[in-house]
Design an enzyme around this catalytic site. Structure first.
Site, PDB file in Angstrom:
ATOM      1  N   ASP A 364     -73.478   8.463 -73.193  1.00  0.00           N
ATOM      2  CA  ASP A 364     -73.400   9.022 -71.785  1.00  0.00           C
ATOM      3  C   ASP A 364     -73.830   8.167 -70.864  1.00  0.00           C
ATOM      4  O   ASP A 364     -74.828   7.392 -71.222  1.00  0.00           O
ATOM      5  CB  ASP A 364     -73.765  10.589 -71.632  1.00  0.00           C
ATOM      6  CG  ASP A 364     -73.111  11.240 -70.656  1.00  0.00           C
ATOM      7  OD1 ASP A 364     -72.301  10.665 -69.906  1.00  0.00           O
ATOM      8  OD2 ASP A 364     -72.894  12.589 -70.656  1.00  0.00           O
ATOM      9  N   GLU A 557     -72.514  18.925 -62.788  1.00  0.00           N
ATOM     10  CA  GLU A 557     -73.666  18.707 -63.649  1.00  0.00           C
ATOM     11  C   GLU A 557     -74.705  19.456 -63.308  1.00  0.00           C
ATOM     12  O   GLU A 557     -74.674  20.542 -62.847  1.00  0.00           O
ATOM     13  CB  GLU A 557     -73.899  17.188 -63.880  1.00  0.00           C
ATOM     14  CG  GLU A 557     -72.779  16.379 -64.544  1.00  0.00           C
ATOM     15  CD  GLU A 557     -73.071  15.052 -64.992  1.00  0.00           C
ATOM     16  OE1 GLU A 557     -74.116  14.821 -65.383  1.00  0.00           O
ATOM     17  OE2 GLU A 557     -72.036  14.337 -64.749  1.00  0.00           O
TER      18      GLU A 557
END
Length: 782
Positions: A364, A557
């Site tokens: 990521d 997020e």
């Protein structure tokens, strides 16, 4: 100035010219020589013979130093011989060979620098020049949220992609195309004008895997139309705590529902083959445990026994691997204190050896740097753990230098590099990138077309969950006056949520679409009067009906992590003002998760609907409000009464409390259904057998409608604590008024096992209870 001093001056000047080309190290060495000569010169007193000797010595030193400098200058400017160009008939250029054969040949021709380049994934905004692609042999580029060309329109994306790809294909020795990735998580959501589907939580509420596959297929078409071949989707995290800021990216709190949708999404993206012009490489993310972190903290720690981790978080990834997913992205999170990006156990032993994943494993965004406080150690641990391609959007130059040094010093074996690069190359060959690296820029016109928007509209219809209705819905289209209020009624940005145009998303008119208010106006009769007052500050009522649209503002997020899930008080007061006017009030929530603080007021509302984050096609909401579509959505998440109940999940252990405001799987319709004749056979199966479950469902109302038949099974006599009930199958069926249908499910008994610490499910003998629509039946495993 005497003759000796003249010689020294000439020596210094000539050496300085050379030293300007030989670097700092030689400068230090030569400065030491000059210093000694100067001392020698300063002490030059005595006879003429001695001065003559000194002049000879200085001359010899001058010639030696000059020769040395010239040699070093030549050495520093002459490049080592370049690797040879591959022949045109090189096996890797032959499309008739298998991707594996082609990758093996190409790998054998690559330098270490070229291999490390292939392992490097960079954001387009972080390259200083387009030539960086060829200079550093970059294997991949990406657009993070908001990383868009200017203007942000489909044709310009296609143009940009072709320019980047040309640099890789035509300006490098081996001509390896780049792999371009993007977070197309609910449509091609970075691109202005693309159709935006409901976020995953809304798609989970449809309980319709075929619709999920179709939406993914359309997303793939729109992504490919701009050249891009890789989507960082689907997100198949199992969100177990609504406080988590990525809850809306998860299909459900239930592993089986997420697994089912994961399989459908992968099939939709990747279609019948990655080398087709209407498919993209899918990425199952985030492997694994992100949805189970303590207190719902993003990038936090999932603290649970390994058997619970497998049961709750591994199952969707097993499904994605079964569906042939081409890439998987590792999670930021830790499991019991160990960072996933640095865990060889999870990334290699479990993912590759246990699940059999053979595709590309990508990190990521800058997650490698979190593995260790030392960046060198972080790179070493991550690559050793099994990361193939490093998403290092900003630190990519440092990554390449560090990784090369680790290999040259023998701290990472070249075999691990070759393994990673081989997987990357096989993926590119399977995608047909070498034969078709570019995109026809005229195809960009299909992005956001009417047919695609109609599918998104259907997704919105099916995602809406009707939670309360005292009979006010559906609203007659010819009603006299409708009063509309609320901050989310006329805001396309709030409908779409985060990951829309930019990373965090934003309120306002951010892209092309239909707001809920606009949809209401389009749906009612010409005689119906629509009054819109966002704050309901001037309401005089009563009116025939009030529609108040409340909810969240966009986030993504960790910016969406919450300690308090209450609907903001100012929005509750808007609803209160409409209710107080004597107007029958319909409340619509537009949010990425269930919001609390509403229980005490719920009795005052005439109807309550959850619309999730529906995307650009707000007309689907109006279709439900006015009866053009009978609501069929079911909650993919338990709805808590208060934040204090978090985490709250229906598949709890017997010792855990469960008292939600609305249960998992709940959802009303404009019609009614009745369940009859539940049977299970055989009633005494063996472990190797398959059970057959049958139930009849009847539409007892006056409207046609869809019902989601949900099969729950409980292991009554398990030796370890197992869920009170667990979803094993479901089916969405459309029934006409008065129609009865017999629904049949088959389940291998081996699926009913429980995990211990190992990878195998253990099926224990004993009684199991089946529950469908309020009916129960049992069977006993022998």
């Amino acid at each position: 100035m005497n003759e000796l001093e003249n010689l020294l001056l000439i020596l210094i000047l000539s050496s300085t010219i050379v030293l300007s080309s030989t670097g700092a190290v030689m400068s230090i060495v030569m400065n030491g020589v000059f210093f000694l000569l100067t001392l020698f010169s300063a002490s030059s007193k005595g006879s003429e013979e001695k001065n003559r000797i000194r002049k000879i010595v200085v001359g010899v030193i001058f010639l030696f130093v000059t020769a040395l400098c010239v040699y070093l200058w030549l050495y520093s400017t002459i490049k080592p011989p370049s690797p040879p160009l591959p022949p045109k008939e090189a096996p890797y250029r032959n499309p008739n060979l298998t991707p594996e054969e082609r990758a093996a040949d190409l790998l054998s021709r690559m330098t270490l620098e070229e291999k490390i380049g292939q392992m490097t994934l960079v954001d387009r905004q972080s390259i200083s020049s387009i030539s960086d692609i060829s200079t550093y042999y970059l294997g991949g580029l990406l657009s993070g949220g908001g990383s868009c060309p200017d203007p942000n329109v489909p044709w310009n994306w296609a143009r940009m992609y072709n320019e980047f790809q040309k640099q890789a294909v035509e300006k490098t020795r081996l001509g390896i195309p780049i792999l371009y990735g993007i977070d197309a998580v609910h449509g091609h959501n970075n691109v202005y004008g693309a159709v935006i589907f409901p976020h995953n939580v809304g798609m989970g509420a449809t309980w319709n895997p075929e619709l999920v596959e179709e939406c993914a297929r359309i997303t793939a078409i729109e992504v490919r139309a701009t050249g891009i071949r890789w989507t960082f989707s689907p997100c198949i995290d199992v969100a177990r705590d609504d406080r988590w800021g990525r809850t809306y990216e998860s299909f459900s709190e239930d592993p089986y529902l997420v697994k089912t949708m994961a399989i459908s999404a992968v099939r939709g993206y990747q279609g019948a083959g990655l080398n087709r012009n209407d498919t993209v490489l899918a990425t199952a993310k985030h492997y694994m445990g992100s949805g189970g972190t303590e207190n719902g903290r993003d990038q936090g720690d999932c603290k649970a026994p390994l058997r619970i981790v497998r049961e709750q978080h591994l199952e969707p990834f097993a499904g994605a691997v079964e569906a042939g997913v081409g890439s998987i992205m590792a999670s930021y999170c830790s499991i019991n204190g160990q960072k996933m990006h640095g865990s060889k156990f999870f990334l290699t032993d479990v993912l590759r050896r246990e699940l059999g994943f053979q595709g590309l494993l990508v990190s990521d965004w800058e997650a490698i740097g979190q593995v260790d406080s030392s960046y060198r150690e972080a790179v070493k641990k991550s690559i050793e753990a099994g990361i193939d391609m490093a998403m290092v959007p900003q630190s990519w130059r440092q990554f390449q230098v560090v990784l090369k040094d680790l290999v040259n010093r023998g701290e990472i074996p070249i075999s691990r590099i070759d393994e990673a690069v081989y997987r990357i190359l096989v993926t590119k060959f399977r995608m047909g990138l070498f034969e078709n690296p570019y995109v026809d820029e005229s195809l960009a016109s299909i992005v956001g077309n009417a047919k695609h928007r109609e599918v998104a509209r259907q997704a919105v219809r099916e995602s809406i969950v009707l939670l309360k209705n005292n009979g006010i819905l559906p609203i007659p289209k010819n009603v006299s006056t409708i009063y509309v209020a609320g901050p989310n009624a006329n805001d396309i940005g709030k409908q779409c949520g985060g990951w829309t145009i930019t990373w965090q998303g934003s309120s306002g008119n951010i892209t092309i679409g239909t707001t809920i208010l606009e949809a209401i106006k389009r749906t009612v009769s010409p005689q119906t009067r629509i009054i819109f007052d966002e704050d309901a500050s001037e309401i005089s009522g009563p009116y025939d009906v009030g529609i108040v649209v409340v909810g969240e503002t966009p986030y993504a997020e960790f910016y969406g992590d919450r300690e308090n899930l209450d609907l903001p008080e100012e929005q509750l007061k808007i609803i209160d003002r409409v209710v107080a006017s004597g107007t029958p009030t319909v409340v619509i929530m537009v949010a990425g998760r269930p919001l609390t603080g509403i229980e005490s007021r719920l009795s005052q509302w005439s109807a309550f609907l959850m619309a999730w984050l529906p995307g650009t096609e707000g007309q689907g909401v109006a279709d439900v409000l006015f009866g053009d579509y009978n609501p069929s959505g079911k909650l993919p998440r338990s709805w808590p009464r208060s934040t204090a109940q978090e985490p709250i999940n229906y598949d709890r252990r017997p010792s855990e409390a469960y008292d939600p405001l609305f249960e998992f799987g709940y959802g009303l319709s404009y019609t009614t259904f009745e369940y009859i004749n539940l049977t299970v056979s055989p009633i005494s199966p063996k472990v190797e057998d398959t059970i057959t479950i049958q139930v009849s469902v009847k539409n007892t109302g006056s409207r046609s409608g869809s019902e989601v038949v949900q099969v729950y099974i409980s292991d009554v006599e398990s030796s370890l604590p197992t869920p009170v009930k667990k979803l094993y199958r479901f089916q969405k069926v459309m029934l006409e008024p008065g129609e009865t249908r017999n629904i049949v499910f088959t389940i291998p008994v081996s699926e009913l096992g429980l995990y211990t610490e190992g990878p195998e499910r253990i099926v224990e003998k004993g009684v199991f209870l089946v529950t469908i629509g309020g009916l129960t039946a049992s069977f006993t495993v022998n």
